[in-house]
Design an enzyme around this catalytic site. Structure first.
Site, PDB file in Angstrom:
ATOM      1  CE  LYS A 215      -1.838   2.670   3.223  1.00 22.00           C
ATOM      2  NZ  LYS A 215      -1.698   3.985   2.566  1.00 22.00           N
ATOM      3  CD  GLU A 291      12.445   3.530   9.438  1.00 21.75           C
ATOM      4  OE1 GLU A 291      12.264   4.284  10.429  1.00 21.75           O
ATOM      5  OE2 GLU A 291      12.585   3.907   8.282  1.00 21.75           O
ATOM      6  CB  CYS A 325      12.003   8.315  10.305  1.00 19.37           C
ATOM      7  SG  CYS A 325      13.052   7.474   9.129  1.00 19.37           S
ATOM      8  CD  GLU A 422       9.073  11.474  13.771  1.00 17.34           C
ATOM      9  OE1 GLU A 422       8.042  10.815  13.980  1.00 17.34           O
ATOM     10  OE2 GLU A 422      10.049  11.040  13.127  1.00 17.34           O
TER      11      GLU A 422
END
Lengths: 523, 509
Positions: A215, A291, A325, A422
Site C-alpha cells: 500500500k 520503522e 524519521c 517528532e
C-alpha cells in the site's frame, strides 16, 4: 565519506579525509533538464500485472504540495481490493508456481533489470516524485533515484547468497536449514521517500522470493504506480508484486489484519506502528517489522570541526524539508562552543533557499500536505510558548503551497514539547550540555531510538559516546549516511527489526530446520 | 511432484543457438598491461593452432619473466593506497563486474566462436554452457562486492575490535586450456570483487578469448593495471609469476604435477598465498537400486563431456554387481552413437583433443589399459585423418591397480569397475591421491547420505553429475588442490583478514 544523502551543495566540504578519496568520488550524472510530468500511465490498482479500478469505484485526489492543486485522481483501494491482491499474491506463491521454481539467481536478474528500467526512466520518475511530494527535483534525481537503483542492485546480488546452514546436530542425524520466503508480505510505505521506501521494501522481499501486497501513501502514489509498469516490463510473474493506492484506516488496516498475509512491514509514525502490531496480534500473529519515528540526538563536542559540524547538523535536520524519521532534531552542543554554533546555524538556516522544487537552485520545497503544514506550525507556536528562543523562521514561507521557513530554536530544554515530539518539519532545536555523561543520559532519555550522531576529533569520546547511545544507527562526524549495505532500524519505540544490509533479509525469511535420520554420523 | 522438463514444469530456457561466426577476426594478440597492448619484451611470438585441423590460427606475443615484471609493476601501482581502484566504492566494483557481464553477453557469439576454434570445443557447448557460466559467474561475484562483511568482535577487556576483509593485493592467476574463458572468469571475478589486482597467464594452447576479454575489461571501465594478461608458457611466464617476490597470491588451475611446482615456488620465494585446483580421478558409484537410465546418462556425460578434458571427469565408475553387465551394455551403446568432427558444425557431438601431446598421452594410456587386461568394449584409437580426434572409448572389467584406474587420462576413455558392498566401494573410491569430485546414484536415502559423508572429495553429487554453478564452492581434498573456488568460500580466498583493536575508556555490552 560524505556519501549518498548529502545534497549537491554539501559535497566537497569534507575536510582533510575527503581529499584521500577524491580519486574515487563517484561522478554524479548531470541533471536531466527537460522535465516531463505528463501522466501517461494508468493510475489504478496493480494486481496480477494488470490494472484494476477500485471495487468500490472510488478515487481520491493526489495534490501538488507546492500549489495545493489537484494533480489527478487515483483509484482508491480498500478492503475488497486488498482481498483481491492477497489472492493474487497467494496464487503466485503456490508450490510449483513459476515464482517458487525460479532460480534464485534469476530473481536477482529480474531485480537488476528493474534497476536498469528505473535508471532508464530516472528523469521522469524524479519529476513525478517532485510533483507529488514537493522535494527539490535535484534531490529526487541525484539522491533518491540513485539510492533506489543502488538498493535494488544490492538486493539483486543477495538473491543467491543468503545461505542456510548445515548443522552438526548431536546423534546420528543430518541437519540443515533452508531460508524460505515468508510468503505474502504486506508492505505499507510512507510519503517522505516514496520511491526509496518502495525499493527498501521490494528489494529484500523479492530477493528472498516473497510475494508482495504494497500500500502506497495516499499523499504520494504516483511514482510507485509508474514503477508497477516497470515491474511488469522487467518480467516478474503476475501476482508477485501488487500495489494498492489507498488510505491507512481502510487499505492499510485490511492488510495488517488480513488472515492470509504472512508478514507486514510498515514505515511511518509510531502511532500507526502501534495499530499495526496490534492488528497482527489480533489476527494471525503475522510477522511484523516497523520503522517508525525518531527524535534523534546529534551531539557536538567542543573539539569537533566547527564548520563541518554546523554544516552537517543543518543537513541532518533540514534535509527533505525536515521530513526524515532519522532527522537530527535534538542538536546537543557543548557549552563552550554553544553560542558560536547557534549563531552559525542560524546564519546557515537563513540562507537556505526555499521555493519551487523544480528550480535547480531550490534547497527546500513545500511540506507534503496541509495536515503536516499545520501540525508543524502548531509545534512552532508551542515552542515559543514553552520558552524556547525563536532565532529565525517560524512562519509559512509563501502564500500558497505548504512552504515553511527554515526555523531554528535556541535555549531548548529537554522537557519542552519540541524536544520530545517528532515535528517532521524544518524546525531545528539546539540544546546545551556540559559533560559526556550528562549528554549520553539526556540523549537516551527518549522513547525513540532510531539514529544518533556525535561530532568529535577525540577517538575515546567517539567510541564511548557511540557505544553508549541507544539508537539503531550512530554516525560519527557525519549524518544521514545511508547505503543499501548498512542496516537501519530503531531501538525502543522507533521500530522492530532492521531494513537494508544482510540483516534486512532476516525479516523476509522463515528458517526451516530439516533433520534426517542417518545410519551413522561421521564428522 | 513433477519432474523438471515435464510439460507444466519447463526447464530453464536456454537462449536460442545461433550459427557460429563465419569470418571471425582475431584482433587481440598482444600482452595486456595497464589497459594497453604491448609487444613482448623479447620480441618473441608463439603460434596458436586449431586442434580440429591442426592449422595455425594466428601468432600471439610470448610473455616471459620480463613481461611478468612489467605486469606486476602495473598491478602493484593500481593497488597503491589512494589509487582509483583502492578508493572505489565496493558497490562500484560490483557495477563494473556487472558491466563486464553485459559486454560478454553482447559479444557472446564472438567469444563462443573463438573458444570453439581455439579450444576444439563444440560451438553449441561453448555458446550455451561456457558463455552462460561466464556471465552468471560475473554477475554472482558482482553481487558479492559490497557484501563481504568484516565483523565486530566482543574481545575481552576495554577494547573495541573489528575485522576488515582487505584485498590480498597482486594476484597471479594461471589458467588452463580446457575451459579457457570460464576459468579466466572464475579467477578474475572473485579477485576483482574483493578489490585485488591481477596478472593472468592464460594457457599457451588457448590464449585468444582471454586476450579478447582484455578489450572488454578496458571497455567496462576498470582502471589501468587492475587486470593484466600475459600469454605465455608455464616454465617461463608461469614460473615467473609463482616465483615473483611482489606477487601476493597465486591461483592455479591445471595438473597436480605443476601444482606442486607452484607451491614449491611460493615456498621458495615470498610465501605468497596459494590456491590450487588440480587433477582428479573421481569415483562415480552406481547402486543397483538407482534409476539405470539416469545413471548411464550422467555417467556418460560425466566422463565424455568436452572430450573427457575435465578435472571432474567421473573416470572411475563403480557399478554394483547385479546391474554391472546391463550398465556396461547401455554405456557402450551410448558411447557408440557419436558424431565426431568439426566442432563448429551442428550435429557434431565430440571435437578434437586440445593438442598432439594430450592426444598421444591418451592413446598411450588406452594401450596400457589393453595391455593390463581391461576389456576394450568400443573405440580405442584415433579418428579421422587430421586433427586430434579420439574415438569414444569404453573399458570394462577394469581393476583398481591398472594405470587407467589410477592416472588422470583427460580424454574420452571410460573405465567401468564392479563392486559388491558399501564398505568395499567406499574404501576403493577413496583409495586415490585425488579428491576432487565424486557421485553416487541410489534411491535409498540412507545410502545417499552415507556416501555424502564418507567420500573424500570436495564435491559429492547424488543422482547427478557435473552439476555446478557459481553459488557452489568447488575444489579438492588431498592432491586435487588447496582451497575452494566459487560460492562465498571462494570469495574468502581473495581477502586478508585484518584485526583492528582500539583501546577504549570503558567497555559496555
Amino acid at each position: 565519506l560524505e556519501e549518498n544523502m548529502v545534497p549537491p551543495s554539501g559535497r566537497g566540504a569534507g575536510g582533510g579525509l575527503a581529499l584521500l578519496s577524491q580519486a574515487a568520488e563517484p561522478v554524479l550524472p548531470s541533471l536531466a533538464v527537460s522535465i516531463n510530468t505528463a501522466l501517461l500511465y494508468s493510475l489504478q490498482i496493480f494486481i496480477n500485472n494488470e490494472w484494476h479500478d477500485a471495487v468500490s469505484k472510488k478515487t481520491f485526489p493526489s495534490i501538488n504540495p507546492a500549489t495545493g492543486e489537484v494533480i489527478c485522481q487515483v483509484a482508491e483501494g480498500d478492503k475488497a481490493d486488498v482481498d483481491k491482491a492477497v489472492k493474487a499474491a497467494k496464487a503466485a506463491f503456490q508450490l510449483g508456481s513459476p515464482w517458487r521454481r525460479m532460480d534464485a539467481s534469476h530473481r536477482g536478474k529480474l531485480l537488476n533489470r528493474l534497476a536498469d528500467l528505473i535508471e532508464r526512466d530516472r528523469a521522469y520518475l524524479a519529476a513525478l516524485e517532485t510533483l507529488d511530494n514537493g522535494k527539490p527535483y535535484s534531490i529526487s534525481y541525484l539522491v533518491d533515484l540513485d539510492m533506489v537503483v543502488k538498493c535494488l542492485r544490492y538486493f539483486a546480488g543477495w538473491s543467491d547468497k543468503f545461505h542456510g546452514k548445515t548443522i552438526p546436530l548431536d546423534g546420528d542425524f543430518f541437519c540443515y536449514t533452508r531460508h524460505e520466503p515468508v510468503g505474502v508480505c504486506g508492505q505499507i510505505i510512507p510519503w517522505n521517500f516514496p520511491l526509496l521506501m518502495q525499493a527498501w521494501k521490494l528489494g529484500p522481499a523479492l530477493a528472498t522470493g516473497n510475494v508482495v501486497v504494497m500500500k502506497v501513501a495516499e499523499q504520494t502514489p504516483l511514482s510507485a504506480l509508474y514503477v508497477a509498469n516497470l515491474i511488469k516490463e522487467a518480467g516478474f510473474p503476475p501476482g508477485v508484486v501488487n500495489i494498492i493506492p489507498g488510505y491507512g484506516p481502510t487499505a492499510g488496516a485490511a492488510i495488517s489484519s488480513h488472515m492470509d498475509v504472512d508478514k507486514v512491514a510498515f514505515t511511518g509514525s509510531t502511532e500507526v506502528g502501534h495499530l499495526i502490531q496490534k492488528a497482527a496480534a489480533e489476527s494471525n500473529l503475522k510477522r511484523v517489522t516497523l520503522e517508525l519515528g525518531g527524535k534523534s540526538p546529534n551531539i557536538i563536542m567542543s573539539d569537533a570541526d566547527m564548520d563541518w559540524a554546523v554544516d552537517q547538523a543543518h543537513f541532518a535536520l533540514f534535509f527533505n524539508q525536515g521530513q526524515c524519521c532519522c532527522a537530527g532534531s535534538r542538536t546537543y552542543v557543548q557549552e563552550d562552543i554553544y553560542h558560536e554554533f547557534v549563531e552559525r546555524s542560524v546564519e546557515k538556516a537563513k540562507s537556505r533557499v526555499v521555493g519551487n522544487p523544480f528550480d535547480f537552485k531550490t534547497e527546500q520545497g513545500p511540506q507534503v500536505d496541509e495536515e503536516q503544514f499545520k501540525k508543524i506550525l502548531g509545534y512552532i507556536s508551542t515552542g515559543k510558548r514553552e520558552g524556547a528562543k525563536l532565532l529565525c523562521g517560524g512562519n509559512p514561507a509563501a502564500d500558497r503551497g505548504y512552504f515553511i521557513q527554515p526555523t531554528v530554536f535556541g535555549d531548548v530544554q529537554d522537557n519542552m514539547t519540541i524536544a520530545r515530539e517528532e515535528i517532521f518539519g524544518p524546525v531545528m532545536q539546539i540544546l546545551k550540555f556540559k559533560t559526556i555523561e550528562e549528554v549520553i543520559e539526556r540523549a537516551n532519555d527518549s522513547k525513540y531510538g532510531l539514529a544518533a550522531a556525535v561530532f568529535t576529533k577525540d577517538l575515546d569520546k567517539a567510541n564511548y559516546v557511540s557505544h553508549g547511545l541507544r539508537a539503531g544507527t550512530v554516525w560519527i562526524n557525519c549524518y544521514d549516511v545511508f547505503g543499501a549495505q548498512a542496516p537501519f532500524g530503531g531501538y525502543k519505540a522507533s521500530g522492530n527489526g532492521r531494513e537494508l544490509g544482510e540483516y534486512g533479509l532476516e525479516a523476509y525469511v522463515e528458517v526451516k530446520n530439516v533433520t534426517i535420520k542417518i545410519p551413522q554420523k561421521n564428522s | 511432484m513433477k519432474k523438471q522438463g515435464s510439460d507444466s514444469n519447463p526447464a530453464p530456457v536456454l537462449p536460442a543457438l545461433p550459427e557460429p561466426l563465419k569470418d571471425l577476426k582475431i584482433k587481440y594478440t598482444k600482452i595486456f598491461i595497464n589497459n594497453e597492448w604491448h609487444d613482448s619484451v623479447s620480441g618473441k611470438k608463439f603460434e596458436v593452432f586449431n586442434p580440429a585441423n591442426e592449422e595455425k590460427i594466428c601468432e600471439v606475443e610470448e610473455g616471459d619473466k620480463a613481461d611478468v615484471d612489467k605486469a606486476v609493476k602495473a598491478a602493484r601501482k593500481a593497488f597503491e593506497l589512494g589509487s582509483p581502484w583502492r578508493t572505489m566504492d565496493a558497490s562500484e566494483r560490483g557495477r563494473l563486474l556487472n558491466k563486464l557481464a553485459d559486454l560478454v553477453e553482447r559479444d557472446r557469439l564472438i567469444l563462443a566462436t573463438m573458444e570453439a576454434i581455439d579450444g576444439g570445443k563444440l560451438f553449441s557447448t561453448a555458446y550455451l554452457m561456457d558463455l552462460g557460466a561466464c556471465i552468471k559467474t560475473l554477475r554472482y561475484c558482482a553481487g558479492w562486492a559490497d557484501k563481504i562483511h568484516g565483523r565486530t568482535v566482543p574481545m575481552d577487556g576495554n577494547f573495541f575490535t573489528f575485522t576488515r576483509h582487505e584485498p590480498i593485493g597482486v594476484c597471479g592467476q594461471i589458467i588452463p586450456w580446457n575451459f579457457p574463458l570460464v576459468m579466466f572468469i572464475w579467477k578474475i571475478a572473485p579477485a576483482l570483487c574483493c578489490g585485488n589486482t591481477v596478472v593472468v597467464k592464460p594457457a599457451e594452447q588457448t590464449p585468444l578469448t582471454a586476450l579478447y576479454m582484455g578489450s572488454l575489461i578496458k571497455e567496462a571501465g576498470f582502471p589501468p593495471g587492475v587486470v593484466n594478461i600475459v600469454p605465455g608458457f608455464g616454465p617461463t611466464a608461469g614460473a615467473a609469476i609463482s616465483h615473483h617476490m611482489d606477487v601476493d597470491k597465486v591461483a592455479f588451475t591445471g595438473s597436480t604435477e605443476v601444482g606442486k611446482l607452484i607451491k614449491e615456488a611460493a615456498g621458495k620465494s615470498n610465501l605468497k598465498r596459494v590456491t590450487l585446483e588440480l587433477g582428479g580421478k573421481s569415483p562415480n558409484i552406481i547402486f543397483a537400486d538407482a534409476d539405470l537410465d539416469t545413471a548411464v546418462e550422467f555417467a556418460h556425460i560425466g566422463l565424455f563431456y568436452h572430450q573427457g578434458q575435465c578435472c571432474i571427469a567421473g573416470s572411475r565408475i563403480f557399478v554394483e554387481e547385479p546391474v554391472y553387465d546391463e550398465f556396461v551394455r547401455r554405456s557402450i551403446e551410448r558411447a557408440k552413437n557419436y558424431t565426431l568432427g568439426n566442432p563448429l558444425l551442428p550435429g557434431v557431438q565430440q571435437g578434437p583433443q586440445i593438442d598432439k601431446e594430450q592426444f598421444q598421452k591418451i592413446l598411450e594410456l588406452i594401450e596400457s589399459g589393453k595391455k593390463e587386461g581391461a576389456k576394450l568394449e568400443c573405440g580405442g584409437g584415433p579418428w579421422g585423418d587430421k586433427g586430434y580426434f579420439i574415438q569414444p572409448t569404453v573399458f570394462s572389467d577394469v581393476t583398481d591397480d591398472m594405470r587407467i584406474a589410477k592416472e588422470e587420462i583427460f580424454g574420452p576413455v571410460q573405465q567401468i569397475m564392479k563392486f559388491k558392498t558399501i564398505d568395499e566401494v567406499i574404501k576403493r573410491a577413496n583409495n586415490t591421491t585425488y579428491g576432487l569430485a565424486a557421485a553416487v546414484f541410489t534411491k535409498d536415502i540412507d545410502k545417499a547420505l552415507t556416501f555424502a559423508a564418507a567420500l573424500q572429495a570436495g564435491t559429492v553429487w547424488v543422482n547427478c553429475y557435473s552439476a555446478m554453478s557459481a553459488q557452489c564452492p568447488f575444489g579438492g581434498f588431498k592432491m586435487s588442490g588447496n582451497g575452494r573456488e566459487m560460492g562465498e568460500y571462494g570469495i574468502h580466498e581473495y581477502t586478508e583478514v585484518k584485526t583492528v583493536t582500539i583501546k577504549i575508556p570503558q567497555k559496555n555490552s
